[in-house]
Design a protein around this motif. Structure first.
Motif, PDB file in Angstrom:
ATOM      1  N   LEU A  31       0.818  -1.216   0.000  1.00 45.71           N
ATOM      2  CA  LEU A  31       0.000   0.000   0.000  1.00 45.71           C
ATOM      3  C   LEU A  31       0.856   1.273   0.000  1.00 45.71           C
ATOM      4  O   LEU A  31       0.457   2.291  -0.553  1.00 45.71           O
ATOM      5  CB  LEU A  31      -0.943   0.011   1.198  1.00 45.71           C
ATOM      6  CG  LEU A  31      -2.054  -1.031   1.182  1.00 45.71           C
ATOM      7  CD1 LEU A  31      -2.783  -1.042   2.527  1.00 45.71           C
ATOM      8  CD2 LEU A  31      -3.033  -0.780   0.042  1.00 45.71           C
ATOM      9  N   LEU A  32       2.040   1.202   0.609  1.00 47.40           N
ATOM     10  CA  LEU A  32       2.911   2.375   0.669  1.00 47.40           C
ATOM     11  C   LEU A  32       3.542   2.708  -0.683  1.00 47.40           C
ATOM     12  O   LEU A  32       3.777   3.869  -0.985  1.00 47.40           O
ATOM     13  CB  LEU A  32       4.030   2.165   1.689  1.00 47.40           C
ATOM     14  CG  LEU A  32       3.656   2.228   3.148  1.00 47.40           C
ATOM     15  CD1 LEU A  32       4.879   1.937   4.013  1.00 47.40           C
ATOM     16  CD2 LEU A  32       3.078   3.585   3.499  1.00 47.40           C
ATOM     17  N   ASP A  53       6.753   8.812   0.209  1.00 47.58           N
ATOM     18  CA  ASP A  53       6.326  10.090  -0.359  1.00 47.58           C
ATOM     19  C   ASP A  53       5.217  10.729   0.468  1.00 47.58           C
ATOM     20  O   ASP A  53       4.701  10.136   1.419  1.00 47.58           O
ATOM     21  CB  ASP A  53       5.936   9.959  -1.830  1.00 47.58           C
ATOM     22  CG  ASP A  53       4.676   9.148  -2.066  1.00 47.58           C
ATOM     23  OD1 ASP A  53       3.846   9.020  -1.141  1.00 47.58           O
ATOM     24  OD2 ASP A  53       4.495   8.649  -3.186  1.00 47.58           O
ATOM     25  N   GLU A  54       4.862  11.931   0.091  1.00 46.56           N
ATOM     26  CA  GLU A  54       3.866  12.704   0.830  1.00 46.56           C
ATOM     27  C   GLU A  54       2.487  12.027   0.859  1.00 46.56           C
ATOM     28  O   GLU A  54       1.686  12.299   1.734  1.00 46.56           O
ATOM     29  CB  GLU A  54       3.739  14.113   0.244  1.00 46.56           C
ATOM     30  CG  GLU A  54       5.002  14.937   0.364  1.00 46.56           C
ATOM     31  CD  GLU A  54       5.400  15.241   1.800  1.00 46.56           C
ATOM     32  OE1 GLU A  54       4.512  15.373   2.665  1.00 46.56           O
ATOM     33  OE2 GLU A  54       6.613  15.341   2.056  1.00 46.56           O
ATOM     34  N   GLY A  55       2.201  11.159  -0.103  1.00 44.57           N
ATOM     35  CA  GLY A  55       0.910  10.488  -0.151  1.00 44.57           C
ATOM     36  C   GLY A  55       0.853   9.194   0.638  1.00 44.57           C
ATOM     37  O   GLY A  55      -0.161   8.494   0.617  1.00 44.57           O
ATOM     38  N   SER A  56       1.919   8.873   1.381  1.00 42.75           N
ATOM     39  CA  SER A  56       1.960   7.633   2.152  1.00 42.75           C
ATOM     40  C   SER A  56       0.930   7.651   3.285  1.00 42.75           C
ATOM     41  O   SER A  56       0.673   8.689   3.883  1.00 42.75           O
ATOM     42  CB  SER A  56       3.353   7.425   2.749  1.00 42.75           C
ATOM     43  OG  SER A  56       4.316   7.267   1.732  1.00 42.75           O
ATOM     44  N   ILE A  60       0.179   3.590   8.428  1.00 42.75           N
ATOM     45  CA  ILE A  60       1.204   2.577   8.145  1.00 42.75           C
ATOM     46  C   ILE A  60       2.576   3.116   8.528  1.00 42.75           C
ATOM     47  O   ILE A  60       3.372   2.414   9.153  1.00 42.75           O
ATOM     48  CB  ILE A  60       1.174   2.142   6.660  1.00 42.75           C
ATOM     49  CG1 ILE A  60      -0.171   1.488   6.333  1.00 42.75           C
ATOM     50  CG2 ILE A  60       2.323   1.181   6.372  1.00 42.75           C
ATOM     51  CD1 ILE A  60      -0.369   1.170   4.867  1.00 42.75           C
ATOM     52  N   ILE A  61       2.862   4.368   8.180  1.00 43.92           N
ATOM     53  CA  ILE A  61       4.151   4.975   8.522  1.00 43.92           C
ATOM     54  C   ILE A  61       4.369   4.938  10.033  1.00 43.92           C
ATOM     55  O   ILE A  61       5.485   4.701  10.503  1.00 43.92           O
ATOM     56  CB  ILE A  61       4.230   6.431   7.994  1.00 43.92           C
ATOM     57  CG1 ILE A  61       4.174   6.454   6.466  1.00 43.92           C
ATOM     58  CG2 ILE A  61       5.487   7.134   8.503  1.00 43.92           C
ATOM     59  CD1 ILE A  61       5.335   5.814   5.755  1.00 43.92           C
ATOM     60  N   ALA A  62       3.311   5.146  10.808  1.00 42.73           N
ATOM     61  CA  ALA A  62       3.414   5.141  12.267  1.00 42.73           C
ATOM     62  C   ALA A  62       3.860   3.786  12.814  1.00 42.73           C
ATOM     63  O   ALA A  62       4.396   3.707  13.923  1.00 42.73           O
ATOM     64  CB  ALA A  62       2.079   5.546  12.889  1.00 42.73           C
ATOM     65  N   LYS A  63       3.669   2.719  12.053  1.00 43.78           N
ATOM     66  CA  LYS A  63       4.073   1.377  12.481  1.00 43.78           C
ATOM     67  C   LYS A  63       5.575   1.141  12.300  1.00 43.78           C
ATOM     68  O   LYS A  63       6.106   0.158  12.814  1.00 43.78           O
ATOM     69  CB  LYS A  63       3.323   0.309  11.673  1.00 43.78           C
ATOM     70  CG  LYS A  63       1.828   0.314  11.877  1.00 43.78           C
ATOM     71  CD  LYS A  63       1.178  -0.727  10.975  1.00 43.78           C
ATOM     72  CE  LYS A  63      -0.324  -0.696  11.045  1.00 43.78           C
ATOM     73  NZ  LYS A  63      -0.933  -1.705  10.146  1.00 43.78           N
ATOM     74  N   ILE A  64       6.254   2.027  11.555  1.00 44.64           N
ATOM     75  CA  ILE A  64       7.669   1.856  11.228  1.00 44.64           C
ATOM     76  C   ILE A  64       8.495   2.761  12.147  1.00 44.64           C
ATOM     77  O   ILE A  64       8.430   3.985  12.021  1.00 44.64           O
ATOM     78  CB  ILE A  64       7.936   2.202   9.751  1.00 44.64           C
ATOM     79  CG1 ILE A  64       7.045   1.367   8.833  1.00 44.64           C
ATOM     80  CG2 ILE A  64       9.410   2.000   9.417  1.00 44.64           C
ATOM     81  CD1 ILE A  64       7.058   1.813   7.382  1.00 44.64           C
ATOM     82  N   GLY A  66      10.920   5.219  13.578  1.00 49.73           N
ATOM     83  CA  GLY A  66      11.832   6.203  12.997  1.00 49.73           C
ATOM     84  C   GLY A  66      11.457   6.706  11.619  1.00 49.73           C
ATOM     85  O   GLY A  66      12.169   7.526  11.052  1.00 49.73           O
ATOM     86  N   ALA A  67      10.358   6.243  11.060  1.00 49.62           N
ATOM     87  CA  ALA A  67       9.957   6.669   9.717  1.00 49.62           C
ATOM     88  C   ALA A  67       9.004   7.846   9.797  1.00 49.62           C
ATOM     89  O   ALA A  67       8.280   8.008  10.786  1.00 49.62           O
ATOM     90  CB  ALA A  67       9.296   5.523   8.962  1.00 49.62           C
ATOM     91  N   GLU A  68       9.013   8.670   8.752  1.00 54.49           N
ATOM     92  CA  GLU A  68       8.068   9.772   8.668  1.00 54.49           C
ATOM     93  C   GLU A  68       7.721  10.024   7.208  1.00 54.49           C
ATOM     94  O   GLU A  68       8.503   9.716   6.309  1.00 54.49           O
ATOM     95  CB  GLU A  68       8.612  11.030   9.327  1.00 54.49           C
ATOM     96  CG  GLU A  68       9.927  11.501   8.756  1.00 54.49           C
ATOM     97  CD  GLU A  68      10.496  12.666   9.547  1.00 54.49           C
ATOM     98  OE1 GLU A  68      10.780  13.688   8.921  1.00 54.49           O
ATOM     99  OE2 GLU A  68      10.645  12.543  10.771  1.00 54.49           O
ATOM    100  N   ILE A  69       6.543  10.578   7.001  1.00 45.30           N
ATOM    101  CA  ILE A  69       6.095  10.892   5.651  1.00 45.30           C
ATOM    102  C   ILE A  69       7.043  11.919   5.050  1.00 45.30           C
ATOM    103  O   ILE A  69       7.423  12.885   5.703  1.00 45.30           O
ATOM    104  CB  ILE A  69       4.644  11.415   5.669  1.00 45.30           C
ATOM    105  CG1 ILE A  69       3.704  10.287   6.097  1.00 45.30           C
ATOM    106  CG2 ILE A  69       4.242  11.971   4.307  1.00 45.30           C
ATOM    107  CD1 ILE A  69       2.271  10.703   6.275  1.00 45.30           C
TER     108      ILE A  69
END
Length: 89
Positions: A31-32, A53-56, A60-64, A66-69
């Motif tokens: 999905l990402l 990317d900005e449309g992520s 889902i990003i919150a589950k990773i 250290g990751a951010e949109i």
């Protein structure tokens, strides 16, 4: 199995390995639709940068960790081919 089917299967397996390294499901990874760039050193590829990317999807990003949109997450090297088979005499 056709070449196309084999390529699709290998791509799904690669995606699943990257998803596992990110700590998310293969379905969430799909999905990402992240962009993947190798991290190279003098000795070859040492890791992968996974760009979001900005449309992520923010859920889902919150589950990773250290990751951010709009950012990226560096993961370690993944040997997609697996270990070399030993030579037989």
């Amino acid at each position: 199995m056709s070449n196309r089917q084999l390529e699709e299967r290998m791509e799904r397996e690669h995606d699943a390995q990257i998803a596992d390294a990110l700590g998310i499901s293969a379905e969430d990874y799909e999905l990402l639709e992240p962009r993947i760039e190798p991290v190279d050193s003098d000795g070859g590829t040492v890791g992968l940068d996974v760009y979001f990317d900005e449309g992520s999807d923010p859920e889902i990003i919150a589950k990773i960790p250290g990751a951010e949109i709009g950012g990226f997450k560096r993961i370690g090297y993944i040997d997609f081919d697996g270990p070399d088979e030993p030579d037989h005499i």
